[in-house]
Write a protein that holds these residues in place. Structure first.
Motif, PDB file in Angstrom:
ATOM      1  N   PHE A  18       0.907  -1.361  -0.166  1.00 49.92           N
ATOM      2  CA  PHE A  18      -0.085  -0.155  -0.157  1.00 49.92           C
ATOM      3  C   PHE A  18       0.769   1.319   0.136  1.00 49.92           C
ATOM      4  O   PHE A  18       1.810   1.361   0.751  1.00 49.92           O
ATOM      5  CB  PHE A  18      -0.895  -0.112   1.263  1.00 49.92           C
ATOM      6  N   ALA A  20       1.162   4.546   0.922  1.00 49.07           N
ATOM      7  CA  ALA A  20       0.442   5.536   1.843  1.00 49.07           C
ATOM      8  C   ALA A  20       1.133   7.102   1.570  1.00 49.07           C
ATOM      9  O   ALA A  20       0.480   7.964   1.485  1.00 49.07           O
ATOM     10  CB  ALA A  20       1.062   5.569   3.259  1.00 49.07           C
ATOM     11  N   SER A  40     -10.017  12.002   4.414  1.00 57.42           N
ATOM     12  CA  SER A  40      -9.342  11.058   5.182  1.00 57.42           C
ATOM     13  C   SER A  40      -8.466   9.633   4.549  1.00 57.42           C
ATOM     14  O   SER A  40      -9.022   9.289   3.425  1.00 57.42           O
ATOM     15  CB  SER A  40     -10.399  10.410   6.101  1.00 57.42           C
ATOM     16  N   SER A  42      -5.685  10.250   3.084  1.00 57.00           N
ATOM     17  CA  SER A  42      -4.803  10.816   2.002  1.00 57.00           C
ATOM     18  C   SER A  42      -3.548  10.787   2.101  1.00 57.00           C
ATOM     19  O   SER A  42      -2.680  11.127   1.481  1.00 57.00           O
ATOM     20  CB  SER A  42      -5.498  12.097   1.329  1.00 57.00           C
ATOM     21  N   GLY A  43      -2.841  10.576   3.329  1.00 59.62           N
ATOM     22  CA  GLY A  43      -1.520  10.501   3.463  1.00 59.62           C
ATOM     23  C   GLY A  43      -1.148  11.728   4.254  1.00 59.62           C
ATOM     24  O   GLY A  43       0.118  11.919   4.553  1.00 59.62           O
ATOM     25  N   LYS A  44      -2.000  12.678   4.863  1.00 67.64           N
ATOM     26  CA  LYS A  44      -1.384  13.644   5.614  1.00 67.64           C
ATOM     27  C   LYS A  44      -0.637  13.498   6.718  1.00 67.64           C
ATOM     28  O   LYS A  44       0.474  14.005   7.034  1.00 67.64           O
ATOM     29  CB  LYS A  44      -2.565  14.443   6.073  1.00 67.64           C
ATOM     30  N   THR A  45      -1.209  12.517   7.680  1.00 70.08           N
ATOM     31  CA  THR A  45      -0.452  12.116   8.801  1.00 70.08           C
ATOM     32  C   THR A  45       0.846  11.339   8.686  1.00 70.08           C
ATOM     33  O   THR A  45       1.906  11.748   9.030  1.00 70.08           O
ATOM     34  CB  THR A  45      -1.311  11.186   9.672  1.00 70.08           C
ATOM     35  N   THR A  46       0.878  10.734   7.490  1.00 68.01           N
ATOM     36  CA  THR A  46       2.132   9.956   7.028  1.00 68.01           C
ATOM     37  C   THR A  46       3.324  11.014   6.571  1.00 68.01           C
ATOM     38  O   THR A  46       4.327  10.997   7.102  1.00 68.01           O
ATOM     39  CB  THR A  46       1.918   9.265   5.677  1.00 68.01           C
ATOM     40  N   GLU A 161      -4.406  18.255  12.875  1.00 70.30           N
ATOM     41  CA  GLU A 161      -5.667  18.484  13.189  1.00 70.30           C
ATOM     42  C   GLU A 161      -5.697  19.118  14.649  1.00 70.30           C
ATOM     43  O   GLU A 161      -6.340  18.277  15.596  1.00 70.30           O
ATOM     44  CB  GLU A 161      -6.560  17.276  12.930  1.00 70.30           C
ATOM     45  N   HIS A 194      -9.173  19.410   8.516  1.00 65.64           N
ATOM     46  CA  HIS A 194     -10.139  19.005   7.537  1.00 65.64           C
ATOM     47  C   HIS A 194     -11.108  20.162   7.221  1.00 65.64           C
ATOM     48  O   HIS A 194     -12.123  20.034   6.528  1.00 65.64           O
ATOM     49  CB  HIS A 194     -11.021  17.965   8.207  1.00 65.64           C
TER      50      HIS A 194
HETATM   51  N1  LIG Z   1       1.213   1.638  10.105  1.00 70.16           N
HETATM   52  C1  LIG Z   1       0.479   1.569   9.010  1.00 70.16           C
HETATM   53  N2  LIG Z   1       0.417   0.472   8.579  1.00 70.16           N
HETATM   54  C2  LIG Z   1      -0.473   0.418   7.359  1.00 70.16           C
HETATM   55  N3  LIG Z   1      -1.104   1.113   6.897  1.00 70.16           N
HETATM   56  C3  LIG Z   1      -0.938   2.507   7.227  1.00 70.16           C
HETATM   57  C4  LIG Z   1      -0.025   2.705   8.390  1.00 70.16           C
HETATM   58  N4  LIG Z   1      -0.209   3.948   8.750  1.00 70.16           N
HETATM   59  C5  LIG Z   1      -1.121   4.559   7.821  1.00 70.16           C
HETATM   60  N5  LIG Z   1      -1.371   3.730   7.136  1.00 70.16           N
HETATM   61  C6  LIG Z   1      -2.258   3.846   5.819  1.00 70.16           C
HETATM   62  O1  LIG Z   1      -1.788   5.179   5.070  1.00 70.16           O
HETATM   63  C7  LIG Z   1      -2.953   5.681   4.648  1.00 70.16           C
HETATM   64  C8  LIG Z   1      -2.779   7.130   5.013  1.00 70.16           C
HETATM   65  O2  LIG Z   1      -2.864   7.294   6.237  1.00 70.16           O
HETATM   66  P1  LIG Z   1      -2.699   8.766   7.029  1.00 70.16           P
HETATM   67  O3  LIG Z   1      -2.561   8.515   8.346  1.00 70.16           O
HETATM   68  O4  LIG Z   1      -1.376   9.431   6.380  1.00 70.16           O
HETATM   69  O5  LIG Z   1      -3.986   9.557   6.603  1.00 70.16           O
HETATM   70  P2  LIG Z   1      -4.603  11.057   6.927  1.00 70.16           P
HETATM   71  O6  LIG Z   1      -4.465  11.675   5.746  1.00 70.16           O
HETATM   72  O7  LIG Z   1      -3.905  11.501   8.010  1.00 70.16           O
HETATM   73  O8  LIG Z   1      -5.955  10.755   7.334  1.00 70.16           O
HETATM   74  P3  LIG Z   1      -6.883  11.269   8.494  1.00 70.16           P
HETATM   75  O9  LIG Z   1      -7.372  12.605   7.759  1.00 70.16           O
HETATM   76  O10 LIG Z   1      -8.097  10.344   8.763  1.00 70.16           O
HETATM   77  O11 LIG Z   1      -6.100  11.623   9.685  1.00 70.16           O
HETATM   78  C9  LIG Z   1      -4.214   5.431   4.884  1.00 70.16           C
HETATM   79  O12 LIG Z   1      -4.836   4.680   4.240  1.00 70.16           O
HETATM   80  C10 LIG Z   1      -3.681   4.269   6.098  1.00 70.16           C
HETATM   81  O13 LIG Z   1      -4.474   3.390   6.350  1.00 70.16           O
END
Ligand SMILES: Nc1ncnc2c1ncn2[C@@H]1O[C@H](COP(=O)(O)OP(=O)(O)OP(=O)(O)O)[C@@H](O)[C@H]1O
Ligand SMILES: [Mg+2]
Lengths: 376, 595
Positions: A18, A20, A40, A42-46, A161, A194
């Motif tokens: 996957f 991220a 949600s 989309s990879g922001k936290t990543t 957030e 958001h």
């Molecule tokens: N440790 C992990 N193992 C597997 N997949 C992960 C892991 N951490 C994040 N992901 C996946 O990576 C993708 C991006 O996650 P991320 O947390 O960056 O989203 P986000 O944009 O911060 O969402 P939100 O607005 O819900 O916080 C998601 O589909 C999530 O399921």
């Protein structure tokens, strides 16, 4: 290059198969306020975690100033992080939580205590210093998390957030506090939210993310008025997106024929250089649609335009929103917004209206579904 | 600021241009445990097994010829299996209602239930087995009570038979069965049966068709734990069984201690190990090893015909219990109440009293003048005086405490990093690694003990504290890893990240954040290792040597050679010690929760 700018090159993160975060380039200038916006997952936290060094990247590099910190541990980066889930230490009081980064920086206990109190006052929580995190409401915890991050004045702050759990009034107050901090201390801030309105009002630039990649990066006005893709147009605010055929180019605008009846209209080319005959989309914001009763003229613009039958009228305080079904069946439902007027000339359901717009307020979006120019 | 950071930058940047090798951390965290197990489990057991085909000069199958020449070994194996299976069956069935009640109880009621299970769990196997000798003996509790009531006029032969062994074995294994089952039951979503009842299922049906299938992995895990422990057990059959109830472990002891026939001991071990491995392979096929650690409580759904049949049986059981419940006039109209019916509570408390009582009988006996005959008469402190004045007992006690502390510390030092690795690390072969870590539980204790004795003898470790600490660590470390894994799964790793982002170096983050939050869990892991060592007899039986006995070894020598009331005093002391230990652990846990 200043020490609190951030730049990433080809940064990517995968979890198994996957993706991220797809390989991403991004530069955040010293003292800039950049917001990451996106649905949600989309990879922001990543992206934020990669910047902070909380997870190692699969590829690419991260620089702070001119220093390569790709594999530097978080504690060497002088980056503050406000976590999405607060991450307050459950076994420490609020004051101990806030004093923790100072303690780690060997600030004397008395000094740390004083600064922790000040930080608590800044977030309007001076009375809870002795409590434990689980004795606070969600919003209070969030403010403590903010205080804990601001107390040691890091040169870069990443916020995931940070205001999500607050009510409107508190949120507005905290937005002001964050902006003040940003202005006074020249902190570089990367902010995740958001809330589009929050993103628009606070940011120097917005980075809109989708499915692990950057969809568009630009000022709030860029994203709002000059979206590059349908996703951006659709994600930010309400919009009308009309299928159209490109006719001729007029300066930085183009003339288009809208819908199957080919009503003519204008739109900014927005850098797209497409041959006449290409099918494109035209986006117009609801408040930029001029509405006229059938046959009349409005705002000096001749009333030639798309015609629609009113299906719903909603008065949202200062604005009135009118939803319409276009008479041209090939067009999607439309919405126009204008200042609420006196009842006398109010629009009613089933009225037929003519919609028009100025070329400066509409923008061409390349139609990704259409075959590429030249092959057609 | 700019110029300076620029110069700093380039050197630092160059220094850190490549990522740290990804393998280094996992290796550092996992290697000590792997090395320990290879050196003191795989190697000794391998040696022992090799001895069955290598007699010092060359290859031989003589031990196997001896093994199959007489029907003795097959018979003993059959008896061993029979006792182990019966024990498993009874212990698991009895454990189910106890574990169920604990999992649905709340607050102080739950703590009380857990206290009594833990008390039995940690009360020495020896004390509990010996208590049955006193209860079932000719002058024991049952015989003298029945005689004084005039129901019988000659003492019954209760001791030394299949019944006595079964009772003792079930008693020994029941707490283990409850604890293993509970781990799974605690994770069953409590709202599911309720959801089923809002969907129209009556309480009985909701239990049998929703709760029970979800709890099955726990039942399976508990069954295999009990079976494997039972098959390698020797204390109960040795103390309570007659000639006909000899178990295979006792044969191994005989070969090593009396005839010094290592080849035959090895061959018997191969036989025993083969049986255990077959059972485990079957278990893995049906449930998967992961369910042993509560990793995923999902039964693999392969055999659909079996499943359909099972489903029908459960549905039938459900309607049968609903019919039964229907007969009884309903006292509590509230559906939530049905989860904890009075009859169940009463039954569970009856079981708990039954498993606690034997050890408690030692208390009056230890103050009685009449020795170990029931009922106790008079009051004296002489047995305690004898105990305190006996250098043998006091040295054994001291040695046990030192060894248990050493074991606790070593097992934590080795097991905690491994648990971190297993929960947080991302690596291939985790399943295999976990199976390897759990192998000291899988391999019957007797085989480990004999193999270790053989290797220790060559290394000069027999009779040393170090040898005992190493030996006990091998068998205690899987429990440390399992407890810590459970604790770590509930720990939010983002707290560590937060600490690091706030400027804490990894060690500071561990000290200020991770360890304080995990404190209670670490303490209970330590106590687990401590208690395992403190009550360990099998390894000590061989490796403590003749003169440096641990407390259980001394206890064992005493009960097998001469039975004196001092034993009752020791038992009382052990019981109080364990009760105090549990109490302290509980207090610490509460303090850490309150802070
Ligand atoms: N440790 C992990 N193992 C597997 N997949 C992960 C892991 N951490 C994040 N992901 C996946 O990576 C993708 C991006 O996650 P991320 O947390 O960056 O989203 P986000 O944009 O911060 O969402 P939100 O607005 O819900 O916080 C998601 O589909 C999530 O399921
Ligand atoms: Mg997020």
């Amino acid at each position: 290059m200043s020490s609190s700018s951030l730049s990433v090159q080809g940064l990517a993160k995968r979890y198994g198969d996957f993706v991220a975060l797809a390989p991403t380039d991004l530069v955040v200038a010293d003292g800039e306020f950049l917001t990451l916006l996106g649905p949600s997952g989309s990879g922001k936290t990543t992206l934020l975690s990669l910047l902070a060094g909380l997870v190692p990247p699969d590829e690419g590099s991260v620089r702070i100033g001119s220093q390569d910190v790709t594999y530097a541990p978080p504690y060497e980066r002088d980056i503050g992080v406000v976590f999405q889930n607060y991450a307050l230490f459950p076994h420490m009081t609020i004051e101990e939580n806030i004093a923790f980064p100072l303690k780690m920086r060997k600030v004397s206990a008395a000094d740390a205590k004083r600064r922790a109190r000040e930080a608590l006052e800044m977030v309007h929580l001076p009375h809870i210093a002795g409590r434990y995190p689980r004795e606070l409401s969600g919003g209070q915890q969030q403010r403590v998390a903010l205080a804990r991050c601001m107390v040691y004045k890091p040169s870069i702050i990443l916020m995931d957030e940070p205001l999500g759990a607050l009510d409107k009034k508190l949120r507005e107050h905290m937005q002001l506090e964050i902006k003040r901090l940003h202005r006074e201390m020249g902190t570089t801030i990367v902010y995740v939210t958001h809330d589009q309105e929050e993103a628009m009002t606070m940011s120097d630039r917005i980075c809109l993310m989708n499915a692990g990649r950057i969809e568009q990066l630009g000022t709030p006005a860029d994203l709002y008025f000059r979206p590059r893709t349908l996703f951006v147009a659709d994600f930010l605010g309400e919009s009308n997106i009309l299928p159209a055929d490109l006719r001729t180019r007029v300066g930085d605008e183009v003339e288009v024929g809208v819908g199957s009846s080919g009503v003519s209209g204008r739109a900014l080319a927005n850098g797209h250089d497409l041959p006449p005959g290409s099918s494109v989309r035209v986006m117009v914001r609801p408040q930029n649609l001029a509405v006229a009763r059938h046959g009349a003229s409005a705002m000096g613009v001749p009333a030639v335009g798309v015609q629609g039958r009113v299906s719903e009228v909603m008065v949202t305080g200062s604005l009135t929103k009118v939803y319409m079904e276009p008479l041209d069946r090939n067009l999607p439902p439309l919405v126009a917004a204008f200042p609420t007027r006196n009842e006398a000339d109010a629009v009613r359901i089933d009225d037929v209206l003519t919609l028009s717009w100025s070329g400066r307020d509409a923008v061409v979006i390349a139609d990704t579904a259409a075959p590429a120019a030249g092959t057609a | 600021m700019n110029g300076q950071s620029l110069t700093m930058t380039d050197t630092a940047g160059a220094k850190r241009h490549s990522p740290p090798p990804a393998w280094r951390k996992p290796v550092l965290m996992g290697a000590p445990l792997v090395l320990l197990l290879v050196a003191f489990l795989v190697f000794p057991v391998g040696q022992l097994l090799a001895l069955s085909v290598y007699n010092g000069q060359g290859f031989t199958l003589a031990p196997y010829a001896q093994l199959f020449a007489s029907s003795l070994y097959a018979t003993v194996l059959w008896i061993t299996l029979k006792i182990s299976l019966a024990t498993t069956l009874v212990a698991v069935v009895a454990a189910y209602p106890i574990a169920y009640l604990i999992s649905v109880a709340k607050g102080p009621a739950k703590s009380r239930l857990i206290f009594w299970v833990l008390l039995s769990f940690w009360t020495s196997f020896l004390v509990r087995a010996f208590a049955w000798v006193v209860i079932l003996g000719r002058n024991g509790v049952i015989n003298s009570t029945l005689m004084s009531l005039g129901i019988i006029d000659r003492p019954l032969d209760l001791l030394y038979g299949f019944g006595a062994v079964l009772v003792g074995m079930v008693h020994a294994m029941l707490p283990l069965a409850v604890m293993t089952m509970l781990a799974v039951m605690e994770n069953i979503d409590r709202t599911l049966p309720r959801a089923a009842s809002t969907l129209g299922a009556r309480p009985g049906t909701a239990f049998w068709t929703v709760y029970f299938p979800l709890s099955l992995p726990g039942v399976a895990a508990s069954a295999i734990m009990v079976f494997v422990s039972a098959i390698g057990f020797f204390i109960v059959p040795a103390l309570l069984g007659g000639r006909k109830e000899t178990m295979i472990t006792q044969l191994i002891i005989d070969q090593v201690q009396q005839t010094l026939n290592w080849g035959l001991a090895g061959a018997i071990s191969v036989l025993l190990l083969t049986v255990v491995l077959i059972v485990f392979v079957l278990y893995d096929r049906v449930f998967g090893f992961a369910s042993l650690t509560g990793e995923s409580a999902v039964v693999r759904n392969r055999d659909t015909a079996m499943r359909r049949l099972g489903g029908r049986v459960l549905a039938a059981l459900g309607s049968a219990s609903d019919a039964l419940i229907g007969i009884v006039p309903r006292r509590h109209p509230i559906a939530g109440r049905a989860e904890r019916p009075l009859a169940l509570t009463a039954f569970v408390w009856f079981l708990l009293v039954l498993i606690s009582l034997p050890a408690f009988l030692m208390i009056p006996l230890s103050f009685g003048k009449g020795g170990l005959a029931w009922p106790p008469s008079g009051f004296t402190l002489q047995w305690y005086e004898q105990l305190l004045q006996s250098p043998i007992w006091m040295q054994a006690l001291w040695r046990s405490i030192v060894v248990a502390f050493g074991t606790g510390l070593l097992a934590m030092a080795i097991g905690v990093p491994a648990a971190f690795l297993m929960v947080r690390g991302q690596m291939r072969g985790k399943g295999a690694m976990l199976a390897f870590i759990l192998s000291p539980i899988v391999v019957p204790r007797m085989i480990i003990a004999v193999g270790m004795f053989y290797v220790f003898a060559q290394m000069g470790l027999v009779g040393t504290i170090l040898g005992l600490v190493i030996g006990h660590t091998v068998v205690a470390v899987p429990y440390v890893v399992m407890t810590m894994m459970a604790v770590l799964r509930n720990y939010d790793t983002r707290l560590d990240m937060a600490a690091q982002s706030l400027g804490a170096r990894p060690l500071a983050a561990l000290r200020h954040v991770t360890f304080p939050i995990l404190g209670a869990g670490m303490l209970s892991s330590f106590l687990f290792a401590f208690a395992t060592s403190f009550d360990e007899l099998t390894i000590s039986l061989f490796s403590s040597g003749g003169l440096s006995a641990t407390l259980p070894k001394q206890f064992w020598d005493e009960v097998t050679l001469q039975v004196s009331p001092v034993i009752a005093a020791v038992s009382t002391g052990l019981l109080l010690f364990v009760a105090a230990l549990i109490w302290v652990a509980d207090r610490m846990r509460r303090r850490s929760l309150a802070s």
